[in-house]
Design an enzyme around this catalytic site. Structure first.
Site, PDB file in Angstrom:
ATOM      1  N   SER A   1      17.112  55.895  86.712  1.00 36.91           N
ATOM      2  CA  SER A   1      16.545  55.970  85.360  1.00 36.91           C
ATOM      3  C   SER A   1      15.090  56.422  85.319  1.00 36.91           C
ATOM      4  O   SER A   1      14.186  55.661  84.937  1.00 36.91           O
ATOM      5  CB  SER A   1      16.710  54.612  84.695  1.00 36.91           C
ATOM      6  OG  SER A   1      18.042  54.221  84.833  1.00 36.91           O
TER       7      SER A   1
ATOM      8  N   ARG B   1      21.353  47.127  90.036  1.00 32.55           N
ATOM      9  CA  ARG B   1      22.707  46.589  90.073  1.00 32.55           C
ATOM     10  C   ARG B   1      23.580  47.461  90.926  1.00 32.55           C
ATOM     11  O   ARG B   1      23.403  48.677  90.964  1.00 32.55           O
ATOM     12  CB  ARG B   1      23.333  46.662  88.682  1.00 32.55           C
ATOM     13  CG  ARG B   1      22.718  45.797  87.686  1.00 32.55           C
ATOM     14  CD  ARG B   1      23.433  46.040  86.353  1.00 32.55           C
ATOM     15  NE  ARG B   1      23.605  44.776  85.707  1.00 32.55           N
ATOM     16  CZ  ARG B   1      24.742  44.263  85.335  1.00 32.55           C
ATOM     17  NH1 ARG B   1      25.854  44.920  85.486  1.00 32.55           N
ATOM     18  NH2 ARG B   1      24.789  43.086  84.769  1.00 32.55           N
TER      19      ARG B   1
ATOM     20  N   ASP C   1      20.069  56.519  82.965  1.00 33.09           N
ATOM     21  CA  ASP C   1      20.755  55.373  82.338  1.00 33.09           C
ATOM     22  C   ASP C   1      21.222  55.675  80.911  1.00 33.09           C
ATOM     23  O   ASP C   1      22.251  55.173  80.461  1.00 33.09           O
ATOM     24  CB  ASP C   1      19.902  54.086  82.383  1.00 33.09           C
ATOM     25  CG  ASP C   1      18.500  54.249  81.832  1.00 33.09           C
ATOM     26  OD1 ASP C   1      18.097  55.393  81.537  1.00 33.09           O
ATOM     27  OD2 ASP C   1      17.782  53.239  81.723  1.00 33.09           O
TER      28      ASP C   1
HETATM   29  C1  GLC Z   1      11.811  55.577  81.358  1.00 31.11           C
HETATM   30  C2  GLC Z   1      12.438  56.660  82.234  1.00 31.11           C
HETATM   31  C3  GLC Z   1      13.740  57.153  81.646  1.00 31.11           C
HETATM   32  C4  GLC Z   1      14.658  55.963  81.379  1.00 31.11           C
HETATM   33  C5  GLC Z   1      13.957  54.961  80.498  1.00 31.11           C
HETATM   34  C6  GLC Z   1      14.818  53.728  80.216  1.00 31.11           C
HETATM   35  O1  GLC Z   1      11.434  56.132  80.157  1.00 31.11           O
HETATM   36  O2  GLC Z   1      11.535  57.732  82.374  1.00 31.11           O
HETATM   37  O3  GLC Z   1      14.372  58.066  82.510  1.00 31.11           O
HETATM   38  O4  GLC Z   1      15.839  56.415  80.776  1.00 31.11           O
HETATM   39  O5  GLC Z   1      12.764  54.540  81.113  1.00 31.11           O
HETATM   40  O6  GLC Z   1      15.177  53.070  81.375  1.00 31.11           O
END
Ligand code: GLC
Length: 499
Positions: A177, A108, A230
């Site tokens: 993330s 996004r 995230d």
């Molecule tokens: C995976 C990533 C992590 C993220 C999660 C949710 O576990 O390693 O960094 O926060 O996904 O998106």
């Protein structure tokens, strides 16, 4: 009776007998198959069992690992990454900020005009783009050029409702993330990929530098002011709405949690103690593992065939990327060993990841008397037709077993965090609220999963304590949160007005 007539009568009787025998044998075979199918389901149910005592062990193990991960780098499977976010949004942030949210099936881009004290969010717009599969395993430049180009397109559509003071550079909060070892709020190197991404030339690289180069290639004059996970973005977005938010959990394609830690309780933090005394920790709980986790042969096989064997074991049990695949693996075994769906295994059923969690969720929620949704999904996705109601019920049962295990384990993880924060019991005389911001497609769209998680947490902490713990859905808070953090780490000092 003539000879011919007698002969015909004998043949007729023999045919009837043979047909009856065949029918009996067929029935016996099909009831034996069904017994075998039910035995596989019962075995799965038992192995996926999550009685409260086991969940408490999981929660305790989570708390222990949290301590170990905070104590030293590499001290635990839980990385407990320092986010460099020591000040969460106050609501005084002001100006136009952008955010880019990368890390799941979609990414996004958004812009938000913040009004400063009492002004709130004056305006916001976003665009969502799905990430082509081949980019997830291609090269660094291809991925970053693609997202920078989408961002450039979005910036070009900026309307008059959004105001950038003259002479200023646009600033961006980058929600990335994946596990990143941060060196400051606006730099950090990728430790490893998760969730089906695998682009070797980014591992060990500074992801802000990668993005900045791609922005330059697009001719986009924009500064990355904050790099956040995230979970950290969701925590920041959640805190803006509610000052009692102390942790955030993502349940989507992947899963993870972040929470606010006292900075002096982080032995591996060698920097100055922040003025706030606090630091947000990105746990990377997806990589949690413990001997108490109820792992089955299906989980072992899923892990062995994954892009990251031996890693993200908790994530592989509870998150959206994997629930559908676990159900597919069990169905495949039942089809092979108990000829469910006919004498040969339906070819589509053998295709990894063909059955996605949104499909199993739709089947799990089917309330029609003849389980029509289940029949439709089996036909449309797996090309399995003419299923009996009994078979469709079995499919629903499998979806339920796998989702329930995931949701209950997620609740145990949350209990682990509450324990670390000392908030799993009520302190005498304290009227304290604890709010946990939750987000992610799995949490948002899989109602049975969400209900199970919430009721399990209540079971674990008791009705009384659960009145002080609130789970709040923070809808797409991670992008907004990143924009807030870009504001509080802006290069222009007047962005955060004094309160
Ligand atoms: C995976 C990533 C992590 C993220 C999660 C949710 O576990 O390693 O960094 O926060 O996904 O998106």
């Amino acid at each position: 009776m003539g000879k011919v007539a007698v002969g015909l009568a004998v043949i007729g009787a023999a045919t009837v007998c043979a047909a009856a025998a065949l029918l009996v044998r067929h029935r016996m075979r099909s009831s034996a198959r069904w017994v075998r199918a039910m035995a596989i389901v019962a075995d799965l149910d038992e192995r996926c069992g999550t009685p409260l005592a086991k969940l408490r062990q999981v929660a305790d193990a989570m708390t222990v690992e949290m301590h170990a991960g905070l104590a030293s780098e590499g001290g635990s499977k839980l990385k407990m990454l320092i986010s460099y976010v020591d000040n969460l949004p106050t609501g005084n942030e002001k100006g136009l900020f952008y955010a880019l949210d990368l890390g799941g099936t979609n990414f996004r881009v958004l812009r938000v005009q913040l009004g400063g004290k009492d002004g709130g969010i004056v305006n916001q717009e976003f665009a969502e783009v799905s990430i082509p599969q081949d980019l997830m395993v291609g090269s660094s430049d291809t991925l970053f050029d693609y997202i920078a180009a989408e961002l450039a397109k979005f910036v070009a559509q900026e309307g008059e409702d959004f105001q950038l003071p003259p002479g200023r550079q646009r600033e961006l909060g980058f929600t990335f993330s994946f596990p990143v070892m941060q060196t400051s709020i606006d730099s950090g190197t990728l430790i490893k990929w998760t969730k089906g991404f695998n682009i070797e030339d980014v591992v060990g690289q500074d992801v802000v530098a990668e993005l900045t180069r791609a922005l330059e290639r697009q001719g986009l004059d924009m500064r990355v002011s904050a790099l956040v996970n995230d979970t950290v973005g969701t925590l920041a977005g959640g805190r803006y709405n509610n000052k009692d938010v102390v942790a955030a959990v993502i349940l989507g394609t992947g899963t993870n949690a972040a929470y606010v830690e006292r900075a002096h309780a982080i032995p591996k933090w060698h920097g100055l103690l922040p003025k706030s005394g606090e630091m947000v920790i990105n746990m990377e709980w997806g990589n949690f593992r413990s001997s108490h986790l109820p792992l089955t042969e299906y989980d072992h096989s899923l892990d062995a065939e994954s892009l990251n064997p031996g890693e993200q074991i908790f994530e592989k049990l509870i998150s959206g990327m994997y629930l559908g695949e676990i159900v597919r693996k069990v169905l495949c075994r039942i089809a092979e060993e108990a000829s469910l769906f006919g004498d040969t295994v339906p070819p589509k059923l053998k295709v990894p990841f063909i059955l996605r969690t949104p499909h199993t969720s739709a089947m799990h929620h089917d309330t029609s008397p003849d389980l029509k949704v289940v029949a439709d999904k089996l036909r449309d996705i797996l090309e399995i037709t003419n299923t009996s109601l009994k078979e469709r019920k079995l499919v629903v049962q499998l979806c339920n077993i796998v989702a329930t295990r995931g949701a209950r384990l997620a609740a145990a993880g949350i209990l682990g965090i509450l324990k670390k924060l000392g908030r799993e019991t009520l302190k005498n005389g304290e009227d304290q609220k604890t709010v946990i911001a939750l987000d992610g497609g799995l949490y948002e769209h899989y109602t049975e999963y969400r209900k199970c998680l919430e009721s399990t947490l209540t079971e674990l902490i008791g009705e009384k304590v659960s009145e002080s713990i609130v789970i709040e859905h923070s809808n797409d808070g991670s992008g907004i949160g990143a924009a807030f953090l870009a504001a509080s780490h802006s290069q222009y000092p007047d962005v955060e007005e004094s309160s």
